[in-house]
Motif scaffolding. Structure first.
Motif, short mmCIF file in Angstrom:
data_model
loop_
_atom_site.label_atom_id
_atom_site.label_comp_id
_atom_site.label_asym_id
_atom_site.label_seq_id
_atom_site.Cartn_x
_atom_site.Cartn_y
_atom_site.Cartn_z
N VAL A 338 96.81 21.81 19.85
CA VAL A 338 97.69 20.78 19.32
C VAL A 338 98.39 21.25 18.06
CG1 VAL A 338 97.82 18.43 18.39
CG2 VAL A 338 96.25 18.94 20.28
N ASP A 339 99.73 21.15 18.05
CA ASP A 339 100.51 21.30 16.83
C ASP A 339 101.48 20.11 16.78
OD1 ASP A 339 102.56 21.86 18.63
OD2 ASP A 339 102.45 24.02 18.32
N LEU A 340 102.43 20.14 15.85
CA LEU A 340 103.32 18.99 15.72
C LEU A 340 104.15 18.77 16.98
CD1 LEU A 340 105.23 17.78 12.65
CD2 LEU A 340 106.48 18.02 14.79
N GLY A 341 104.62 19.86 17.59
CA GLY A 341 105.43 19.74 18.80
C GLY A 341 104.66 19.10 19.94
N PHE A 461 117.20 20.05 6.88
CA PHE A 461 116.01 20.00 7.74
C PHE A 461 115.07 18.94 7.19
CE2 PHE A 461 117.96 23.95 8.65
CZ PHE A 461 117.63 24.27 9.97
N ALA A 462 115.51 17.70 7.27
CA ALA A 462 114.75 16.60 6.66
C ALA A 462 113.65 16.06 7.55
CB ALA A 462 115.71 15.47 6.27
N SER A 463 113.85 16.07 8.86
CA SER A 463 112.87 15.46 9.77
C SER A 463 111.68 16.38 9.98
CB SER A 463 113.52 15.15 11.12
OG SER A 463 113.76 16.36 11.84
N PRO A 464 110.49 15.80 10.27
CA PRO A 464 109.31 16.63 10.56
C PRO A 464 109.55 17.58 11.74
CG PRO A 464 108.67 14.33 10.23
CD PRO A 464 110.16 14.35 10.28
N GLU A 465 110.31 17.10 12.75
CA GLU A 465 110.56 17.91 13.94
C GLU A 465 111.36 19.16 13.60
OE1 GLU A 465 109.84 13.70 15.14
OE2 GLU A 465 111.19 14.67 13.71
#
Length: 694
Positions: A338-341, A461-465
């Motif tokens: 598991v990672d953010l993606g 690049f403001a969003s976590p994604e």
């Protein structure tokens, strides 16, 4: 496959697992072999457009394999018969590039020897297919079986249960006194270290063949970094990008112009080639090499340090028990680390995917069943103990009570099942949110570790994604993203970010429930037609072949469909109210015009069912009631009624249903925004105004 100036060779070696849920073993074998193969699983003959050069195809079998294992069609049909679980692994696919420096005969000799020693001698059946459509890219697709054969030539189990023993050899017992057992694999084919071993063995076979043929090439399965080399590996091109560059090179040659890459990946690979060339030429000035490294935004020490920072994050910020349980649940569902993606995709799938849609449909069904039971069947009971209904649908009067009890049992059962589904899904959604929040913080910290407090990067690049994609790009390729550009201007980055940031909006909900409303109107017409057929004495013969179920069943399903039409319509109206309330829109548009705008459906399609978008009492005015000459339901209007001494709570049509359904609907990216309580007036079936809460 080689670098002529240095005598160093390189190769492509990829391994994939094909499972039953996502793949057809027959289809895959048919494509790589250019054969027409019949699939017993779905009854279809699989065939594909032939390759420009006929593949060289053959099957290699272990010594204990049955004769039919050499028949491609029989082999993969038998595999699909034994690998019946949805998640069962059916095939292991090896995609291996063959050296262009060898003749076709030597390529096949090399490949056959390798397959025999590494796969077939271990007990696998190997379906080998060599493709030579393009002279510069000979390669092999090798499908291997995932289950061994026993000594009699029958499929053996992939694993067996064995009794657990302690260090003294004694059988370990469970609390109930029974022996403790564990699952043991019958082969080591799934060992994760095998892929590295298979790659290394292929490199060794290549080196032996090159030495035998007096070709000055050496191959290694290790990365350039592990080999201690300063050069940078080129990025692998997709098939589409390769052909775009290939066509561009041909066009430049025809026009007598210098070829220049134009895809992002082509330009990057060109820079990598230039950098590697400069690195290899020791007489070049050090500052020239440094400039090329700057162009690549490549930091040799940055990658391992960044990896180490990510790994240390969990040590510095230990997981809570709740977070640990959440990670286990998401990892089990995603079947990968598991990672953010992974967390974001899992969250989207849980929040807006098939499970969400199934619960919406189950809720609609439950509410329709509740209305049918509480308002229609009870109304008939109070009117004449259900005699009129029983007579109309071909039941004996004394069967009415047992029929109603049966419906109550079915309703309670579906309600319990729905509550279980909703609870399980909400728990997983909450766990996905927990994991997503932690991963967002982790990648935010890592992003700042790489780029510092660069205001352009923080703004673009403001969003976590987007931060996740930027970090992963740097870890994989050592390439820092251009801080002066918004990620949307950098195509490969933008695609990844777009996939992760994709959320379901309220407009998607309008479209979904509008489609469901139209579908349920179609269901109403279908069951109404069946009622007409069953009532037509002239058509009694042969009706059973055309209509499934009794007259009572058709009436029941028709009334379910009618109620679901009303429910979906009210949800569509409420969603449009929400859009206009949030956006501060005040208009005098009709419902059909609003649906056209917010669901993106053409007016030509909507007007085919224009009654749906008018007043409730006119929705079914054009739909002839096939039962009206014999019977009309006596709708119960009370909110609290007693049936057979059992106190049951009923709902106004669509009332509580609307609230429970809206609870299931995702609300775009802002998950902390909930529906506010608001009042709305609407007309019931007969035009009588009712009040309900959203």
């Amino acid at each position: 496959m080689a670098t002529a100036s240095t005598g160093e060779g390189y190769f492509m070696f990829r391994v994939e697992i094909k499972n039953r849920r996502d793949h057809s073993a027959i289809a895959g074998a048919a494509y790589v072999s250019d054969q027409k193969l019949f699939s017993e699983r779905d009854g279809r003959t699989r065939s594909y457009r032939p390759h420009s050069v006929a593949p060289v195809s053959y099957i290699m079998t272990p010594k204990n394999a049955p004769d039919w294992a050499s028949d491609r069609e029989r082999l993969w049909n038998e595999v699909e018969k034994v690998e019946v679980h949805e998640k069962a692994q059916m095939q292991r696919l090896f995609l291996i590039a063959l050296p262009v420096e060898l003749s076709e005969e030597k390529q096949q000799e090399l490949l056959t020897k390798y397959v025999q020693e590494n796969f077939v001698n271990k007990g696998m059946v190997a379906d080998v297919n060599i493709h030579r459509d393009h002279s510069h890219n000979p390669h092999a697709h090798i499908y291997c079986t995932m289950r061994p054969f026993d000594d009699q030539g029958n499929w053996a189990p992939k694993s067996v249960r064995k009794k657990v023993k302690d260090q003294d050899g004694n059988i370990v017992l469970k609390e109930n006194g029974k022996p403790k057992t564990m699952s043991v694999k019958t082969s080591d084919w799934d060992n994760r270290s095998n892929v590295l071993m298979w790659r290394k063995n292929w490199a060794n076979e290549l080196n032996l063949m090159m030495e035998k043929e007096n070709i000055n090439l050496k191959f290694s399965s290790s990365s350039f970094e592990d080999q201690g080399k300063e050069i940078v590996a080129e990025r692998r091109m997709s098939r589409e990008n390769f052909y775009l560059e290939f066509k561009a090179a041909e066009a430049a040659k025809t026009e007598g112009k210098e070829y220049k890459p134009f895809t992002d990946i082509g330009k990057l690979n060109q820079k990598i080639k230039e950098y590697n060339q400069l690195t290899a030429e020791t007489n070049k000035k050090e500052e020239t090499v440094s400039k090329m490294m700057d162009d690549l935004n490549y930091r040799k020490l940055g990658q391992p340090l960044t990896k180490e920072f990510l790994q240390n994050y969990d040590r510095v910020n230990p997981l809570t028990d709740e977070e640990r349980e959440a990670y286990r649940a998401i990892k089990k569902r995603a079947k990968t680390t598991v990672d953010l993606g992974v967390a974001k995709l899992a969250y989207n799938e849980l929040k807006y995917g098939p499970w969400h849609d199934r619960i919406v449909k189950m809720t609609l069904n439950k509410e329709a069943e509740g209305y049918y039971m509480n308002r229609l069947l009870r109304g008939e009971f109070e009117h004449d103990k259900g005699k009129g209904f029983a007579n109309a649908v071909g039941m004996r009067p004394d069967e009415y009570n047992s029929y109603v009890k049966q419906k109550i049992q079915e309703y309670n059962s579906s309600k319990t099942k729905l509550e279980g589904e909703v609870g399980s899904r909400l728990k997983l959604v909450g766990q996905a949110e927990l994991v997503l929040d932690r991963e967002s913080k982790k990648y935010d910290a890592t992003f700042k570790q790489i780029y510092g407090s660069n205001p352009e990067m923080l703004a673009n690049f403001a969003s976590p994604e987007s931060k996740f994609v930027a970090v992963e790009e740097f870890i994989k390729y050592g390439q820092k993203i251009n801080p002066a550009k918004d990620y949307s201007e950098q195509v490969s980055i933008a695609k990844q970010v777009s996939l992760l940031e994709e959320d379901r909006s309220v407009y998607d909900d309008v479209k979904q429930f509008n489609s469901l409303m139209i579908k349920e109107l179609g269901n109403y017409r279908y069951f109404n037609k069946n009622i007409s057929l069953l009532l037509d004495e002239k058509q009694k013969a042969g009706i059973a072949d055309r209509v499934q179920g009794s007259l009572r069943d058709q009436v029941e399903q028709r009334e379910y469909a009618r109620e679901k039409v009303y429910l979906c319509k009210e949800i569509v109206e409420a969603l449009i109210d929400e859009i206009e309330s949030e956006d501060g829109i005040e208009d005098n548009l009709s419902l059909i015009e609003n649906v056209q705008i917010y669901a993106g459906v053409s007016m030509d399609k909507l007007v085919k069912n224009e009654n749906l978008y008018g007043p409730n009492e006119k929705v079914f005015t054009k739909e002839k009631d096939s039962l009206e000459d014999k019977f009309r339901f006596k709708v119960k209007e009370k909110e609290e009624i007693e049936f057979n001494n059992e106190q049951k709570e009923t709902t106004t049509q669509g009332g509580q249903a609307l609230g429970s359904l809206l609870d299931q609907i995702g609300r775009g990216a802002d998950e902390k925004k909930y529906y506010k309580t608001k009042k709305k007036r609407r007309k019931g079936h007969g035009g009588k105004e009712e009040e309900f809460e959203i």
